[in-house]
Structures are given as structure tokens and as C-alpha cells.
Design an enzyme around this catalytic site. Structure first.
Site, mmCIF file in Angstrom:
data_model
loop_
_atom_site.group_PDB
_atom_site.id
_atom_site.type_symbol
_atom_site.label_atom_id
_atom_site.label_comp_id
_atom_site.label_asym_id
_atom_site.label_seq_id
_atom_site.Cartn_x
_atom_site.Cartn_y
_atom_site.Cartn_z
ATOM 1 N N TYR A 1 -24.109 -21.668 3.957
ATOM 2 C CA TYR A 1 -23.159 -20.745 4.567
ATOM 3 C C TYR A 1 -23.490 -19.317 4.113
ATOM 4 C CZ TYR A 1 -18.747 -18.195 5.059
ATOM 5 O OH TYR A 1 -17.799 -17.249 5.341
ATOM 6 N N ASP B 1 -20.510 -28.290 -1.557
ATOM 7 C CA ASP B 1 -19.485 -27.876 -0.599
ATOM 8 C C ASP B 1 -19.347 -28.987 0.430
ATOM 9 O OD1 ASP B 1 -17.997 -26.766 1.496
ATOM 10 O OD2 ASP B 1 -18.856 -24.782 1.248
ATOM 11 N N ARG C 1 0.279 -18.252 -10.791
ATOM 12 C CA ARG C 1 -1.172 -18.095 -10.860
ATOM 13 C C ARG C 1 -1.784 -19.182 -11.729
ATOM 14 N NH1 ARG C 1 -4.111 -15.444 -14.609
ATOM 15 N NH2 ARG C 1 -2.408 -14.089 -15.284
ATOM 16 N N LYS D 1 -10.357 -24.832 6.735
ATOM 17 C CA LYS D 1 -11.010 -25.552 7.823
ATOM 18 C C LYS D 1 -10.271 -26.869 8.119
ATOM 19 C CE LYS D 1 -14.155 -22.257 7.523
ATOM 20 N NZ LYS D 1 -13.859 -21.559 6.258
#
Length: 386
Positions: free
Chosen positions: A108, A178, A55, A203
Site C-alpha cells: 500500500y 497487514d 487514550r 475497510k
């Protein structure tokens, strides 16, 4: 290596004695053991320390972070389990109750939902703007952050990043963008003044619809180091296998983006001639409001386009009639995908909010894949209303 398409192939791999692996090894482990307590302690407290717990850091994940940071021209990266994980990790570590955010109006749906949640639950004020002039007018004494999308989802608006970020820099804001739709191959926002660049690696970077991930790239290593303790505690860190799959995808990014862009231009031009299509939104068309800006800012117009069929009924009929293309979420894979934003990706927006960002009830978003463009067009053409 100076060209981005060459750097995509040569992803970062850890050194091993007497050789180097051709691909980044997969360290599918939750943690690491140590013989030296000091090294262990340093890894727990330092983003550059030895990997301790996945993590907090993993060699495969770091290879992805370093690779995307280099492609973007940044100093450090933080990989997450999804694109929204990257967005929310950045917002939650940078913002506090009482702060004010200036955000691009066309966003978005997931990002919009996050801003609305921050506003309603945490007392963070958000002003939505279109362009540098409105951004300047929206400035307040408590403004902390400016947020934009290089190419917006779904209406493929091209943000005036130099103008927007100039406003942010003058006001001492943190500029966040973004860059998912553009990728570093089409735009490197740090060169335009961005402080943090986020991606949904699900993506184009992954590119094969088989991985979920995100990454935040920091222009300043000190900002990354300052936020790292909170970033790892949020718990959105990337899984090593997902990072490994994404690294594999990055190696063909330049080839895929070239085909995505060429085919999208081909399809956009044909859609613009079809009598059933009211409007086509694609930066490569001279009719697009951001066409000239795209020519200056982007190295290509991207693989996503939208078009308007005028009504919800026509839009839903179209997505039910496609055969080669698939009706589904996401974008940026090798296959062509279509969706109806008003009922899916932007379902969180009210009718008034949809109108404000230009998303009509008949708007269709298409992510153009790498199939033969004639085959893509034949499918879209047969699905369009007569």
C-alpha cells in the site's frame, strides 16, 4: 462458538449486574473517576487495569480490541484512529535507528511512504523483496522486522506467508502483516507465523464507509504488554464512537465478505473476456500467479480486483464514466468504489517504483460492493472503452 462467522455476531460486551447488553455500550468519555488511588494508579500502568483515560483504555475500545484479537487468534489488541495509525504505531514501537527491515515489494502506498520516511529520517534500512527466497537473501545482522500484506494493495498479490514467516522465525525477526484485504474470515496470519497483524478497520471490519480506524493484534500477550506504554504515548488510540461503529460492522462481516467474494469472482471473469482489458488481477482467476497459493492459504479470494486498460488516458476516462460505482478512496464498504492508483493511492511512488511493483498507468482498482453483481457489471461494461 467455534466458527468465525458466529464469533463476528457475538462481539465482546462488558458484564453488568443482573444482565448483559446485546450490543457493546458506548463509553463516550475522555476519562473515569476513582475512589481508590491504588486502582487509579494500576490503570495508568497496566493494559489490563481499570479504564482510566480513554487514550490508554476505554471499555468500548477494549471490546473491539478483544473481538478482533479473538477473530485473529491473537492474545491482545491495540485499536487506533486509522489503519496507518496501527501500522506506524507498531513500526515506531518496534524499530530503532540502525535497524533493518525486510518488506514486501508490493505494498500500500501509505505503508511504502512510512518505510521511506523511516529510512530517510531515522536511519532505518529497508529492503524490498518478492517472496521467501529474496527475503532470505536480504537478511542482515541488524535485520529486526519482516513486513508483508496478505493480499497486496492494489495489485492483489497473495503473499507466501508460511514461507516468508519461516524465514523471519529462523532469523529471530518480528513478523508483521497487514491483513486488511483478507480479514480474519479469509486468512488468520498468526496461524502462519505472524507476530503482529494490523488492519485498517476503516475497510471491511467497519464495512459501511462511515468510520476511520485501525487495530494491531499481537500473537504474544507479553509483546503487547511490553509495547503498550509506548503505544499509548504515541497518541494514535481509537475514539470510543469509532470503535462502537466498527463493532457494529463486525457483526455482519461474514455475510458481507461472502457477497464481496462471490461478486468479485463474477466481475473478474467478465473483465477477463472484455477486449478493452489487457489484464485482470484477481486471485480467483487461474491466470493469477498466486492462484494456487490462494487456494491453499485463503478461505476466499477477497472483494478487490485490478485490471489494466493500457494507458493513463484510458484509465482516467474509465473512472470518469462509471455511474453506479463511485470514484473515491478506500475500499471494503457496501458500495462499489473505483480508483486510479497511479494518480491517487500510490502517487508517492516514482514511475520507476510503480513499474517495479507492476502498477501500470492504466491500472484500475475496484472494490466490489454488495450490490447485485449484474448491476455492477452493467456499469463497468458501459464505462469500458469500446
Amino acid at each position: 462458538m467455534t466458527h468465525l462467522n458466529t464469533r463476528c455476531v457475538h462481539v465482546k460486551t462488558p458484564e453488568v449486574p443482573a444482565g448483559r447488553p446485546l450490543t457493546a455500550p458506548l463509553y463516550q468519555t475522555s476519562g473515569f473517576s476513582f475512589t481508590d488511588p491504588a486502582v487509579f494508579a494500576d490503570g495508568m500502568a497496566n493494559p489490563d487495569g481499570a479504564p482510566v483515560y480513554s487514550r490508554m483504555g476505554n471499555p468500548t475500545v477494549r471490546a473491539l480490541e478483544d473481538t478482533v484479537a479473538e477473530l485473529e487468534g491473537g492474545q491482545a489488541g491495540f485499536a487506533t484512529g486509522s489503519g496507518m495509525g496501527a501500522i506506524n504505531s507498531v513500526l515506531l514501537t518496534l524499530l530503532s535507528s540502525g535497524d533493518h527491515v525486510i518488506a514486501q515489494r508490493s505494498l500500500y502506498g501509505g505503508a511504502f511512504a512510512s518505510f521511506e520516511n523511516l529510512a530517510h529520517r531515522w536511519g532505518i534500512e529497508v529492503s524490498y523483496v518478492s517472496g521467501p527466497a529474496e527475503a532470505r537473501q536480504a537478511l542482515r545482522p541488524n535485520t529486526k522486522l519482516l513486513y508483508a500484506e496478505t493480499i497486496s494493495n492494489p495489485m492483489v498479490e497473495v503473499a507466501d506467508l508460511p514461507g516468508m514467516f519461516a524465514v523471519g522465525r529462523e532469523a529471530g525477526l518480528i513478523n508483521v502483516v497487514d491483513n486488511t484485504f483478507a480479514t480474519p474470515l479469509l486468512c488468520r496470519p498468526i496461524e502462519q507465523g505472524a507476530d503482529v497483524v494490523v488492519h485498517s478497520t476503516t475497510k471491511y471490519l467497519g464495512g459501511h464507509s462511515d468510520v476511520l480506524g485501525g487495530v494491531a493484534v499481537f500473537a504474544d500477550a507479553d509483546l503487547h504488554r511490553e509495547l503498550w506504554p509506548e503505544l499509548v504515548e504515541i497518541g494514535a488510540s481509537a475514539d470510543p464512537f469509532a470503535a462502537w461503529l466498527t463493532l457494529r460492522g463486525v457483526q455482519t462481516l461474514a455475510l458481507r465478505m461472502r457477497q464481496h467474494c462471490e461478486s468479485a469472482q463474477f466481475i473478474a471473469e467478465r473483465l477477463a473476456e472484455h477486449p478493452a482489458v489487457r489484464a485482470v488481477h484477481y486471485p480467483g482467476l487461474p491466470s493469477h500467479p498466486g492462484h494456487e497459493l490462494a487456494r491453499k492459504l485463503l478461505a476466499g479470494n477477497g472483494g478487490v480486483l485490478t485490471f489494466d486498460l493500457g494507458s493513463r488516458a484510458a484509465g482516467l476516462a474509465f473512472v470518469q464514466a462509471i455511474r453506479l460505482a463511485s470514484l473515491g478512496p478506500s475500499l471494503g464498504g457496501v458500495e462499489t468504489l473505483a480508483l486510479h492508483p497511479a494518480s491517487t493511492s500510490h502517487r508517492q511512488l516514482t514511475d520507476e517504483q510503480l513499474r517495479a511493483v507492476g502498477i501500470g498507468e492504466g491500472v484500475i482498482r475496484v472494490s466490489i460492493g454488495i450490490e447485485d453483481p449484474d448491476d455492477i457489471w452493467a456499469d463497468l461494461d458501459q464505462a469500458l472503452p469500446a
